[in-house]
Design a protein around this motif. Structure first.
Motif, PDB file in Angstrom:
ATOM      1  N   GLY A 128      25.264 -12.193  13.547  1.00 11.67           N
ATOM      2  CA  GLY A 128      26.383 -11.323  13.215  1.00 11.67           C
ATOM      3  C   GLY A 128      26.006 -10.200  12.267  1.00 11.67           C
ATOM      4  O   GLY A 128      26.395  -9.039  12.455  1.00 11.67           O
ATOM      5  N   ALA A 129      25.223 -10.523  11.220  1.00 11.59           N
ATOM      6  CA  ALA A 129      24.815  -9.498  10.251  1.00 11.59           C
ATOM      7  C   ALA A 129      23.923  -8.445  10.911  1.00 11.59           C
ATOM      8  O   ALA A 129      24.057  -7.236  10.638  1.00 11.59           O
ATOM      9  N   GLN A 130      23.031  -8.886  11.798  1.00  8.89           N
ATOM     10  CA  GLN A 130      22.153  -7.950  12.504  1.00  8.89           C
ATOM     11  C   GLN A 130      22.960  -7.028  13.412  1.00  8.89           C
ATOM     12  O   GLN A 130      22.719  -5.811  13.450  1.00  8.89           O
ATOM     13  N   LEU A 131      23.933  -7.585  14.132  1.00 10.81           N
ATOM     14  CA  LEU A 131      24.746  -6.775  15.039  1.00 10.81           C
ATOM     15  C   LEU A 131      25.588  -5.771  14.264  1.00 10.81           C
ATOM     16  O   LEU A 131      25.753  -4.619  14.686  1.00 10.81           O
ATOM     17  N   LEU A 132      26.114  -6.209  13.128  1.00 11.74           N
ATOM     18  CA  LEU A 132      26.912  -5.305  12.304  1.00 11.74           C
ATOM     19  C   LEU A 132      26.062  -4.145  11.818  1.00 11.74           C
ATOM     20  O   LEU A 132      26.501  -2.980  11.835  1.00 11.74           O
ATOM     21  N   GLN A 133      24.840  -4.435  11.412  1.00 11.83           N
ATOM     22  CA  GLN A 133      23.933  -3.384  10.965  1.00 11.83           C
ATOM     23  C   GLN A 133      23.614  -2.416  12.106  1.00 11.83           C
ATOM     24  O   GLN A 133      23.589  -1.190  11.917  1.00 11.83           O
ATOM     25  N   LYS A 134      23.411  -2.951  13.311  1.00  6.77           N
ATOM     26  CA  LYS A 134      23.043  -2.113  14.439  1.00  6.77           C
ATOM     27  C   LYS A 134      24.188  -1.192  14.867  1.00  6.77           C
ATOM     28  O   LYS A 134      23.964  -0.029  15.187  1.00  6.77           O
ATOM     29  N   ILE A 135      25.422  -1.713  14.884  1.00  6.53           N
ATOM     30  CA  ILE A 135      26.504  -0.832  15.306  1.00  6.53           C
ATOM     31  C   ILE A 135      26.837   0.170  14.207  1.00  6.53           C
ATOM     32  O   ILE A 135      27.211   1.315  14.487  1.00  6.53           O
ATOM     33  N   ASN A 136      26.674  -0.225  12.949  1.00  3.34           N
ATOM     34  CA  ASN A 136      26.894   0.728  11.858  1.00  3.34           C
ATOM     35  C   ASN A 136      25.899   1.879  11.894  1.00  3.34           C
ATOM     36  O   ASN A 136      26.219   3.002  11.491  1.00  3.34           O
ATOM     37  N   SER A 137      24.687   1.598  12.386  1.00  2.00           N
ATOM     38  CA  SER A 137      23.665   2.642  12.489  1.00  2.00           C
ATOM     39  C   SER A 137      23.635   3.282  13.872  1.00  2.00           C
ATOM     40  O   SER A 137      22.701   4.021  14.197  1.00  2.00           O
ATOM     41  N   HIS A 138      24.646   2.984  14.713  1.00  2.00           N
ATOM     42  CA  HIS A 138      24.816   3.585  16.040  1.00  2.00           C
ATOM     43  C   HIS A 138      23.707   3.186  17.014  1.00  2.00           C
ATOM     44  O   HIS A 138      23.451   3.900  17.992  1.00  2.00           O
ATOM     45  N   GLU A 139      23.093   2.026  16.788  1.00  2.00           N
ATOM     46  CA  GLU A 139      22.119   1.503  17.750  1.00  2.00           C
ATOM     47  C   GLU A 139      22.807   0.723  18.861  1.00  2.00           C
ATOM     48  O   GLU A 139      22.174   0.360  19.854  1.00  2.00           O
ATOM     49  N   LEU A 140      24.094   0.402  18.691  1.00  2.00           N
ATOM     50  CA  LEU A 140      24.911  -0.245  19.705  1.00  2.00           C
ATOM     51  C   LEU A 140      26.179   0.576  19.914  1.00  2.00           C
ATOM     52  O   LEU A 140      26.642   1.264  19.003  1.00  2.00           O
ATOM     53  N   ASP A 141      26.743   0.464  21.125  1.00  2.00           N
ATOM     54  CA  ASP A 141      28.045   1.074  21.402  1.00  2.00           C
ATOM     55  C   ASP A 141      29.186   0.091  21.168  1.00  2.00           C
ATOM     56  O   ASP A 141      30.269   0.474  20.742  1.00  2.00           O
ATOM     57  N   ILE A 142      28.920  -1.189  21.488  1.00  2.00           N
ATOM     58  CA  ILE A 142      29.923  -2.256  21.370  1.00  2.00           C
ATOM     59  C   ILE A 142      29.227  -3.487  20.822  1.00  2.00           C
ATOM     60  O   ILE A 142      28.078  -3.779  21.180  1.00  2.00           O
ATOM     61  N   ALA A 143      29.922  -4.224  19.945  1.00  2.00           N
ATOM     62  CA  ALA A 143      29.375  -5.484  19.434  1.00  2.00           C
ATOM     63  C   ALA A 143      30.471  -6.535  19.376  1.00  2.00           C
ATOM     64  O   ALA A 143      31.618  -6.241  19.033  1.00  2.00           O
ATOM     65  N   LEU A 144      30.105  -7.760  19.728  1.00  2.00           N
ATOM     66  CA  LEU A 144      30.989  -8.925  19.618  1.00  2.00           C
ATOM     67  C   LEU A 144      30.386  -9.820  18.548  1.00  2.00           C
ATOM     68  O   LEU A 144      29.285 -10.341  18.714  1.00  2.00           O
ATOM     69  N   HIS A 145      31.126 -10.032  17.457  1.00  2.49           N
ATOM     70  CA  HIS A 145      30.486 -10.649  16.301  1.00  2.49           C
ATOM     71  C   HIS A 145      31.510 -11.086  15.264  1.00  2.49           C
ATOM     72  O   HIS A 145      32.677 -10.689  15.302  1.00  2.49           O
ATOM     73  N   THR A 146      31.055 -11.902  14.318  1.00  2.00           N
ATOM     74  CA  THR A 146      31.817 -12.178  13.109  1.00  2.00           C
ATOM     75  C   THR A 146      31.521 -11.065  12.112  1.00  2.00           C
ATOM     76  O   THR A 146      30.527 -10.361  12.234  1.00  2.00           O
ATOM     77  N   GLY A 147      32.392 -10.915  11.138  1.00  6.84           N
ATOM     78  CA  GLY A 147      32.209  -9.834  10.173  1.00  6.84           C
ATOM     79  C   GLY A 147      32.866  -8.569  10.668  1.00  6.84           C
ATOM     80  O   GLY A 147      32.949  -8.322  11.876  1.00  6.84           O
ATOM     81  N   GLN A 148      33.370  -7.771   9.757  1.00  2.88           N
ATOM     82  CA  GLN A 148      34.129  -6.580  10.092  1.00  2.88           C
ATOM     83  C   GLN A 148      33.449  -5.356   9.499  1.00  2.88           C
ATOM     84  O   GLN A 148      33.083  -5.350   8.324  1.00  2.88           O
ATOM     85  N   SER A 149      33.278  -4.321  10.316  1.00  5.34           N
ATOM     86  CA  SER A 149      32.645  -3.106   9.832  1.00  5.34           C
ATOM     87  C   SER A 149      33.593  -2.327   8.924  1.00  5.34           C
ATOM     88  O   SER A 149      34.794  -2.237   9.189  1.00  5.34           O
ATOM     89  N   SER A 150      33.038  -1.753   7.871  1.00  2.00           N
ATOM     90  CA  SER A 150      33.814  -0.880   6.980  1.00  2.00           C
ATOM     91  C   SER A 150      33.464   0.581   7.180  1.00  2.00           C
ATOM     92  O   SER A 150      33.966   1.447   6.463  1.00  2.00           O
ATOM     93  N   GLN A 151      32.612   0.852   8.187  1.00  8.44           N
ATOM     94  CA  GLN A 151      32.226   2.234   8.466  1.00  8.44           C
ATOM     95  C   GLN A 151      33.404   3.004   9.059  1.00  8.44           C
ATOM     96  O   GLN A 151      34.084   2.494   9.961  1.00  8.44           O
ATOM     97  N   PRO A 152      33.642   4.236   8.627  1.00 10.52           N
ATOM     98  CA  PRO A 152      34.776   5.000   9.158  1.00 10.52           C
ATOM     99  C   PRO A 152      34.645   5.355  10.637  1.00 10.52           C
ATOM    100  O   PRO A 152      35.654   5.593  11.311  1.00 10.52           O
ATOM    101  N   ASP A 153      33.418   5.394  11.154  1.00  8.11           N
ATOM    102  CA  ASP A 153      33.220   5.763  12.552  1.00  8.11           C
ATOM    103  C   ASP A 153      33.045   4.546  13.455  1.00  8.11           C
ATOM    104  O   ASP A 153      32.673   4.671  14.619  1.00  8.11           O
ATOM    105  N   VAL A 154      33.306   3.340  12.921  1.00  7.23           N
ATOM    106  CA  VAL A 154      33.261   2.108  13.718  1.00  7.23           C
ATOM    107  C   VAL A 154      34.617   1.412  13.620  1.00  7.23           C
ATOM    108  O   VAL A 154      35.137   1.200  12.527  1.00  7.23           O
ATOM    109  N   THR A 155      35.188   1.082  14.762  1.00  9.47           N
ATOM    110  CA  THR A 155      36.456   0.348  14.812  1.00  9.47           C
ATOM    111  C   THR A 155      36.169  -1.113  15.112  1.00  9.47           C
ATOM    112  O   THR A 155      35.522  -1.426  16.105  1.00  9.47           O
ATOM    113  N   SER A 156      36.638  -2.013  14.248  1.00 10.54           N
ATOM    114  CA  SER A 156      36.491  -3.459  14.464  1.00 10.54           C
ATOM    115  C   SER A 156      37.868  -4.034  14.775  1.00 10.54           C
ATOM    116  O   SER A 156      38.738  -4.065  13.909  1.00 10.54           O
ATOM    117  N   GLN A 157      38.053  -4.470  16.015  1.00  7.99           N
ATOM    118  CA  GLN A 157      39.332  -5.030  16.454  1.00  7.99           C
ATOM    119  C   GLN A 157      39.262  -6.547  16.449  1.00  7.99           C
ATOM    120  O   GLN A 157      38.414  -7.147  17.114  1.00  7.99           O
TER     121      GLN A 157
END
Length: 311
Positions: A137-166
């Protein structure tokens, strides 16, 4: 019995959708949250459908709604109707949704749902390519925050303004041991856990955080454990009697049913863990919405999330 004369019919796809999702999730509240509607709207649609068909679709048991015997017959056809409607909606999208989507999932989701999810994406949108990443989960969160992923399914919620965590559901963690391992009768306490070898993901990880917090609730620190980065291997190590572990309930359900694992009655109870569908905000599109729909449908069917109102 449903009166065939009523099939001329005034029931709607919205009514069928409310019925199907309430049946799948077990409560009006959960269906309303999934469909982004109010609870009265869901209740009204179900009531109108019952009046149209002339039967009762649900009966209440404790805090959950159970589908009646007649309702189960209706559910089969309602799911077919909705599936056909979704197929119709995808006719043009099969051609228009193209390109590459970089999808990241954690291992528990990969084990439980990804084969069917990927198959449905491929069948529905053959021109869409999926680049899959499986990680923590931590790795996926880091990857989507750095735009290395388009979509992630994971625990943990992004606080980045350009990432939406539903938020899409709650996952259950539980302590498990080999079925034939002698354990104390009654409640399983933090002090009991420290009498056994524990296998766990290394930090930063959701499982390590859950285990640490549970032990800390009784004043213990989580310092000695066998580190393992594979959930599948952890399940095998626990089943062999090598160690105990806190694991997602979804990946141990078969072993518990087969009596190779036992669930330990943890006290205090282990809190459920929120699960998220995160995507790059500027990538919000029909593709994102369609993938979310496929993900939710398959993970709910696979029993990945804890049912609303259960404990």
């Amino acid at each position: 019995m449903v009166d065939s004369s009523s099939l001329s019919t005034r029931f709607t796809l919205h009514q069928l959708e409310a019925f199907v999702w309430t049946a799948r999730l077990g409560t009006v509240h959960a269906a309303a949250r999934h469909l982004h509607l109010t609870q009265p709207a869901i209740s009204h649609r179900i009531r109108d459908l019952e009046e149209e068909l002339g039967i009762q679709l649900f009966e209440r048991q404790s805090q959950r709604l159970l589908v009646t015997e007649l309702g189960r017959n209706v559910l089969v056809y309602a799911e077919r109707v909705l599936a056909s409607a979704q197929d119709m909606a995808r006719l043009d999208l099969r051609r228009t949704i193209t390109g590459l989507v970089r999808l990241g999932v954690d291992e528990s989701c990969a084990i439980i749902g990804m084969p069917q999810i990927l198959k449905e994406i491929k069948d529905s949108y053959p021109a869409l390519r999926v680049d899959l990443t499986v990680g923590g989960g931590a790795q996926l969160l880091q990857k989507i925050n750095s735009h290395e992923l388009d979509i992630a399914l994971h625990t943990g919620q992004s606080s980045q303004p350009d990432v939406t965590s539903q938020f899409i559901g709650l996952t259950e963690h539980q302590w498990v041991a080999a079925h034939d391992l002698m354990m104390p009768d009654g409640d399983f306490l933090p002090a009991h856990a420290l009498n056994h070898r524990i296998v766990c993901n290394a930090p930063p990880s959701t499982l390590h955080e859950s285990a640490s917090r549970w032990l800390a609730s009784d004043g213990y620190s989580f310092e000695e454990y066998s580190s393992c980065n594979s959930l599948s291997l952890m399940v095998a190590l626990v089943a062999s009697g090598h160690a105990i572990a806190m694991l997602p309930a979804s990946i141990t359900r078969r072993q518990v049913a087969e009596k190779s694992l036992q669930v330990l009655r943890a006290k205090p109870a282990v809190p459920n863990v929120p699960y998220y569908f995160s995507y790059l905000a500027h990538h919000r599109s029909d593709m994102t919405a369609r993938i979310l729909d496929i993900v939710l449908r398959n993970l709910h069917y696979a029993g990945f999330f804890q049912a609303e109102g259960s404990s």
